[in-house]
Design an enzyme around this catalytic site. Structure first.
Site, mmCIF file in Angstrom:
data_model
loop_
_atom_site.group_PDB
_atom_site.id
_atom_site.type_symbol
_atom_site.label_atom_id
_atom_site.label_comp_id
_atom_site.label_asym_id
_atom_site.label_seq_id
_atom_site.Cartn_x
_atom_site.Cartn_y
_atom_site.Cartn_z
ATOM 1 N N TYR A 41 44.191 31.988 32.766
ATOM 2 C CA TYR A 41 45.009 33.062 32.167
ATOM 3 C C TYR A 41 46.323 32.576 31.563
ATOM 4 C CZ TYR A 41 41.602 35.599 34.881
ATOM 5 O OH TYR A 41 40.415 36.049 35.403
ATOM 6 N N ASP A 254 38.874 46.530 46.336
ATOM 7 C CA ASP A 254 38.758 45.444 45.358
ATOM 8 C C ASP A 254 37.287 45.159 45.065
ATOM 9 O OD1 ASP A 254 39.164 43.187 43.798
ATOM 10 O OD2 ASP A 254 39.298 41.855 45.549
HETATM 11 C C1 BEZ Z 1 40.216 38.022 37.683
HETATM 12 O O1 BEZ Z 1 40.504 36.822 37.586
HETATM 13 O O2 BEZ Z 1 41.063 38.894 37.901
HETATM 14 C C2 BEZ Z 1 38.777 38.424 37.562
HETATM 15 C C3 BEZ Z 1 37.815 37.438 37.401
HETATM 16 C C4 BEZ Z 1 36.509 37.815 37.307
HETATM 17 C C5 BEZ Z 1 36.153 39.147 37.359
HETATM 18 C C6 BEZ Z 1 37.102 40.102 37.532
HETATM 19 C C7 BEZ Z 1 38.432 39.753 37.632
#
Ligand code: BEZ
Length: 587
Positions: A41, A254
């Site tokens: 990210y 979650d």
């Molecule tokens: C995340 O990094 O937040 C994420 C990764 C895969 C699926 C959903 C969220």
């Protein structure tokens, strides 16, 4: 304190690809222990590390650790191509070895981070690099099939795949310059703005704007079974090779919670060293994956100040854990209890010896009624005494009109709803939702642990889904969702050897409804909802018995689905009940 920052240090991998890496370390020669996070990210994006569900980077540096943040292969400023999960094992090990060789590093490294950053930890941990001493996956999974991409019952987690796939495709596209694909940018951003555009079109597998920039999504949709494609990246299948302790952090709402808990229990049993088996720690709060729910406050349910992530002091928990296992300070007690959970209903944190709670009693709550359990106003009953008459409840499952997702463990907000403890009133008025409810409780009843649903079912179709939800009905009638699950009928015996149904015959299946911790207070009722869809949390079963992701609008078939109950067909909800005589139960 003053610290040194190095930006975009190129760290070479075994194939020559260089991964951009930032290092924050305390001033001075060190050597320091290091805490590594690997992210897709953007290591330079304040949002990546500003997420309150993650520990505070500056507190780590302040405590004398070097904090190392790396862009995973093919993302942001790193070289290579991003194929989710494909390189995190090898790249993680190469980065750990590079770190251990730096003059400022004392050779001991911990890994941390949430979600994808957690996958990166699990995959690196399997590699057994000696520098790695501990991991701390927050809201993550060591079995990407089980969560977030599919589910224990074999249905696709459509919202997670398509929402995350869209965001990742957009990142790839922008990184590549985005030339000549303005229409893809438009299609992808429109899908994020209006989830109906993202989710409704069929076949699910035709998502060209997304797969052009993230071909991996095509692979996900082509592998609906837990085959070699998934087993190859499942750290959970190689627990015995993981020799380090883990601090697991999860949220009851979650999308990852089932696998967060399974990682803990598998490592407790099968971890590759005594330290790994003893050193597992688990913290679960009333949170969803979405940003902004870390306060434990949702539109239909607030868990009070104690429900906030601040009350859980995630940073302090990480520091205690890393001081114990990365610094190797045996004098630092890293939580005397292995498990800390937020118990909903009484809305309090509680320390526990282990998970599942060692004093769990599994209690059967039988489905009963005279065959008209459709809607919350129907005659469906949930009783500990066992049903006295044979009956069956029937509903039509039409994939053109699926039951909409309202709250729960969905990844992203969908129209009119949000992830978390939402009131189910809107779905409980549908004829295709069966409701089975207890009498009003006179005494509190605590349910903490794994919830399962055993159903005797029949269908007119060769394949269909059965869904279940556990709901806490408040005295005012609000039906607050606790946990949920789905079972794809063809996978009722195995996720690798599908078996179609014999239309009309009665089959039994077990649905994993996930985990929760909730005290049903006096005046409340326990409710079970049963249906055949929860869309777009899960993909729609097309009822054809064919390749679901490839089925188009014209192939969709309506199924007549039935839930049988009574003495010969004891359909039942199995609840993990905790009874502690003398325990204080109050809000
Ligand atoms: C995340 O990094 O937040 C994420 C990764 C895969 C699926 C959903 C969220």
């Amino acid at each position: 304190m003053t610290f040194v920052v190095e930006v975009d240090v190129p760290v070479p991998m075994r194939d020559g690809v260089e991964l951009a890496t930032n290092v924050w370390r305390p001033e001075g020669p060190g050597p320091f222990p290091a805490l590594l996070v690997r992210t897709p990210y953007g290591k330079d994006d304040a949002g990546t590390f500003g997420n309150p569900k993650l520990p505070d980077v500056f507190a780590f540096v302040e405590a004398g650790y070097a904090v190392v943040a790396q862009d995973v292969r093919g993302t942001s400023r790193s070289q290579g191509t991003f194929v989710p999960h494909a390189s995190e094992g090898g790249d993680g090990v190469d980065t750990l070895e590079w770190l251990a060789a730096q003059s400022w590093c004392d050779g001991a490294v911990g890994m941390w981070g949430g979600s994808y950053m957690g996958f990166a930890q699990w995959q690196a941990a399997v590699g057994g690099a000696p520098a790695l001493r501990a991991i701390a996956p927050v809201m993550s999974s060591a079995d990407p099939y089980g969560a977030p991409w599919y589910s224990p019952g074999g249905a696709l987690s459509q919202d997670a795949v398509l929402t995350w796939g869209t965001l990742s495709a957009l990142r790839n596209l922008r990184r590549a310059g985005g030339d000549g694909v303005a229409s893809d940018v438009g299609a992808l951003t429109a899908g994020l703005a209006d989830p109906r555009l993202l989710h409704d079109p069929l076949p699910v597998a035709e998502r060209d704007a997304m797969t052009r920039h993230l071909p991996w999504v095509r692979e996900v949709l082509a592998h609906p079974e837990r085959d070699e494609f998934w087993r190859g990246i499942a750290a959970i299948d190689r627990c015995d090779r993981i020799t380090v302790p883990a601090l697991h952090v999860g949220g009851w709402y979650d999308v990852f919670i089932g696998e967060t808990v399974r990682s803990y229990t598998m490592m407790r049993r099968h971890g590759g060293s005594a330290e790994a088996r003893e050193g597992q720690r688990l913290i679960i709060g009333p949170w969803s994956h979405a940003d902004g729910t870390d306060l434990g406050t949702f539109p239909d349910r607030s868990f009070g100040l104690g429900g906030s992530i601040k009350a859980a002091d995630i940073t302090a928990a990480h520091l205690r854990f890393f001081d114990r296992w990365v610094r190797g300070r045996a004098d630092v007690p890293d939580d005397e209890h292995r498990v800390r959970i937020f118990v909903m209903g009484v809305d309090r944190w509680r320390a526990e010896a282990d998970w599942p709670l060692p004093d769990t009693r599994y209690a059967d709550f039988f489905l009963a009624g005279n065959g008209r359990a459709n809607t919350a106003a129907g005659d469906g009953v949930l009783t500990c005494d066992g049903a006295s008459v044979e009956a069956a409840d029937t509903f039509l499952y039409d994939p053109r009109r699926p039951v909409p997702t309202v709250g729960g463990t969905v990844l992203a907000a969908v129209p009119g709803a949000y992830p978390g403890p939402a009131d189910q009133a809107a779905v409980e008025s549908r004829e295709d939702v069966l409701c089975f409810t207890t009498a009003v409780l006179e005494r509190p009843l605590e349910v903490t642990g794994h919830v399962t649903l055993v159903l005797h079912v029949s269908s007119s179709a060769p394949d269909t889904d059965f869904t279940g939800k556990l709901v806490d009905v408040h005295p005012g009638g609000e039906a607050i969702l606790l946990c949920e699950g789905v079972q794809r009928a063809r996978y009722r015996r195995s996720l690798t050897r599908p078996e179609l149904l014999e239309p009309g015959a009665v089959h039994d299946l077990t649905i994993d409804l996930g985990v929760t911790s909730n005290v049903f207070l006096p005046g409340h009722r326990i409710r079970l909802e049963v249906s055949s869809s929860n869309f777009p949390r899960y993909d729609r079963n097309t009822n054809t018995g064919g390749a679901i992701a490839a089925d188009g609008e014209d192939e969709l078939a309506v199924a007549v689905n039935r839930v049988h109950h009574g003495p010969a067909r004891p359909s039942r909800l199995v609840l993990p009940v905790i009874e502690r005589p003398g325990a204080e139960v109050q809000r």
